[in-house]
Design a protein around this motif. Structure first.
Motif, PDB file in Angstrom:
ATOM      1  N   HIS A 185      54.024  34.584  31.846  1.00 10.67           N
ATOM      2  CA  HIS A 185      54.060  35.892  31.192  1.00 10.67           C
ATOM      3  C   HIS A 185      52.755  36.669  31.325  1.00 10.67           C
ATOM      4  N   CYS A 186      52.057  36.479  32.419  1.00  7.43           N
ATOM      5  CA  CYS A 186      50.850  37.259  32.683  1.00  7.43           C
ATOM      6  C   CYS A 186      50.531  37.186  34.168  1.00  7.43           C
ATOM      7  N   ARG A 187      49.742  38.135  34.612  1.00  7.13           N
ATOM      8  CA  ARG A 187      49.265  38.138  35.994  1.00  7.13           C
ATOM      9  C   ARG A 187      47.809  38.572  35.973  1.00  7.13           C
ATOM     10  N   LEU A 188      47.107  38.269  37.030  1.00  4.31           N
ATOM     11  CA  LEU A 188      45.673  38.519  37.072  1.00  4.31           C
ATOM     12  C   LEU A 188      45.376  39.989  37.334  1.00  4.31           C
ATOM     13  N   GLY A 189      44.506  40.559  36.518  1.00  3.55           N
ATOM     14  CA  GLY A 189      44.030  41.917  36.720  1.00  3.55           C
ATOM     15  C   GLY A 189      42.624  41.900  37.288  1.00  3.55           C
ATOM     16  N   ARG A 190      41.766  42.746  36.773  1.00  2.38           N
ATOM     17  CA  ARG A 190      40.386  42.801  37.270  1.00  2.38           C
ATOM     18  C   ARG A 190      39.608  41.558  36.829  1.00  2.38           C
ATOM     19  N   THR A 191      38.745  41.105  37.698  1.00  2.00           N
ATOM     20  CA  THR A 191      37.885  39.968  37.373  1.00  2.00           C
ATOM     21  C   THR A 191      36.432  40.340  37.672  1.00  2.00           C
ATOM     22  N   VAL A 192      35.532  39.799  36.871  1.00  2.00           N
ATOM     23  CA  VAL A 192      34.095  39.984  37.050  1.00  2.00           C
ATOM     24  C   VAL A 192      33.482  38.595  37.136  1.00  2.00           C
ATOM     25  N   ARG A 193      32.833  38.297  38.247  1.00  2.00           N
ATOM     26  CA  ARG A 193      32.211  36.998  38.449  1.00  2.00           C
ATOM     27  C   ARG A 193      30.701  37.179  38.538  1.00  2.00           C
ATOM     28  N   ARG A 194      29.974  36.514  37.658  1.00  4.32           N
ATOM     29  CA  ARG A 194      28.507  36.578  37.644  1.00  4.32           C
ATOM     30  C   ARG A 194      27.969  35.156  37.699  1.00  4.32           C
ATOM     31  N   PRO A 195      27.933  34.559  38.891  1.00  2.32           N
ATOM     32  CA  PRO A 195      27.509  33.161  39.017  1.00  2.32           C
ATOM     33  C   PRO A 195      26.113  32.901  38.463  1.00  2.32           C
ATOM     34  N   ALA A 196      25.198  33.857  38.623  1.00  3.55           N
ATOM     35  CA  ALA A 196      23.831  33.647  38.142  1.00  3.55           C
ATOM     36  C   ALA A 196      23.774  33.489  36.634  1.00  3.55           C
ATOM     37  N   ASP A 197      24.755  34.062  35.924  1.00  4.95           N
ATOM     38  CA  ASP A 197      24.818  33.945  34.462  1.00  4.95           C
ATOM     39  C   ASP A 197      25.847  32.918  34.016  1.00  4.95           C
ATOM     40  N   GLY A 198      26.540  32.282  34.974  1.00  2.17           N
ATOM     41  CA  GLY A 198      27.589  31.333  34.621  1.00  2.17           C
ATOM     42  C   GLY A 198      28.772  31.986  33.938  1.00  2.17           C
ATOM     43  N   LEU A 199      29.063  33.248  34.259  1.00  5.20           N
ATOM     44  CA  LEU A 199      30.073  34.016  33.538  1.00  5.20           C
ATOM     45  C   LEU A 199      31.247  34.409  34.435  1.00  5.20           C
ATOM     46  N   LEU A 200      32.436  34.220  33.907  1.00  3.00           N
ATOM     47  CA  LEU A 200      33.663  34.720  34.517  1.00  3.00           C
ATOM     48  C   LEU A 200      34.424  35.503  33.452  1.00  3.00           C
TER      49      LEU A 200
END
Length: 302
Positions: A185-200
């Motif tokens: 019941h969901c699909r992927l929209g926009r994603t922000v990947r910041r590897p230097a901060d360990g953030l997804l």
């Protein structure tokens, strides 16, 4: 496209702040620097949200920042604070939290989180009641975090919510970020990947926008890739309360921790810690929890 409906107090604050900034002739970076010089840290993303009406100050530290902001912008005392009006109410359940923490309140680096979420749409976050959240954490035989499976039940408190935003943080920033996989019941929209901060940060788009009072059940998983992050803790952060939260740790048979504790911390209160019996599966359940954080920490045999 669904437009955001804002309350009168929120519009007034945004309008007054924007006019004061324009009259003073300072950029947001200069304003941030002057607040920081007085010992108050407010991110650029937060200032931008405040002046656009996307969010407003509600926590005690944010309200204190507003007082200093009045001095920085050289407006009479109370000009900004008086335009805030009463705390917003967002339905029967959310209205029990008049002083809701800001989005990044429980993260180790709030500024980095706020900058990351500025790349997605969080307008509906406060219009979704967290009815149930169930997280399962899978730890491999190498004592690494393999995957995280989440199932949640949400209820719309207004017409229009069409997405849920996932924020994932890895303690070790030299590890690859996980892949996010929508399951139900969901699909992927926009994603922000910041590897230097360990953030997804990622949007999970519902099958369709919800009407007020409708519920949705979604499932997704985050899958790590080698080298797997060392598994020593897991916690879920709740900016808004959840009626039921279930957390499971799934260890490999024969590879269980030497010790384990559960912990919880409600907003502005001391952390509570309790010992947990170690088995191949460890779980905890809390009801009517939050705002705050809940999780487990464990140590491995040498």
């Amino acid at each position: 496209m669904v437009s955001r409906v804002r309350g009168m107090g929120e519009r007034e604050f945004a309008d007054v702040l924007r006019a004061a900034i324009q009259a003073r002739g300072l950029g947001l970076e200069r304003i941030r620097e002057r607040l920081l010089a007085q010992g108050v840290s407010v991110s650029l993303a937060t200032l931008s949200y405040w002046q656009s009406g996307r969010s407003r100050p509600e926590r005690r530290d944010s309200l204190a920042a507003v007082e200093l902001l009045e001095a920085v912008l050289e407006v009479p005392n109370g000009t900004l604070s008086a335009s805030l009006g009463p705390p917003r109410r967002r339905g029967r359940w959310l209205s029990t939290v008049p002083d809701r923490p800001e989005l990044a309140a429980y993260w180790p680096r709030p500024d980095a989180v706020e900058e990351a979420v500025s790349g997605v749409d969080i307008r509906w976050d406060e219009r979704l009641t967290r009815i149930s959240q169930h997280d399962r954490v899978f730890i491999g035989p190498d004592r690494g975090e393999r995957a995280y499976h989440s199932r949640q039940v949400l209820r719309a408190e207004a017409d229009g919510p069409d997405r849920w935003v996932v924020i994932m943080h890895l303690d070790e920033h030299d590890r690859p970020l996980p892949e996010i996989r929508p399951l139900r019941h969901c699909r992927l929209g926009r994603t922000v990947r910041r590897p230097a901060d360990g953030l997804l940060v990622a949007e999970l788009l519902f099958d369709r926008p919800l009407r007020k009072g409708e519920t949705v059940i979604t499932e997704h998983e985050l899958v790590n890739v080698p080298p797997y992050p060392p598994a020593t803790n897991y916690e879920r952060k709740f900016r808004l309360p959840v009626r039921e939260f279930v957390l499971e740790l799934c260890f490999e048979p024969g590879q269980v921790p030497a010790s384990c504790v559960g912990f919880s911390q409600l907003d502005d209160e001391d952390e509570l810690v309790r010992p947990v019996d170690v088995e191949a599966e460890v779980h905890g359940v809390v009801l009517n929890f939050g705002p705050g954080r809940y999780g487990f920490r464990w140590t491995w045999p040498e």
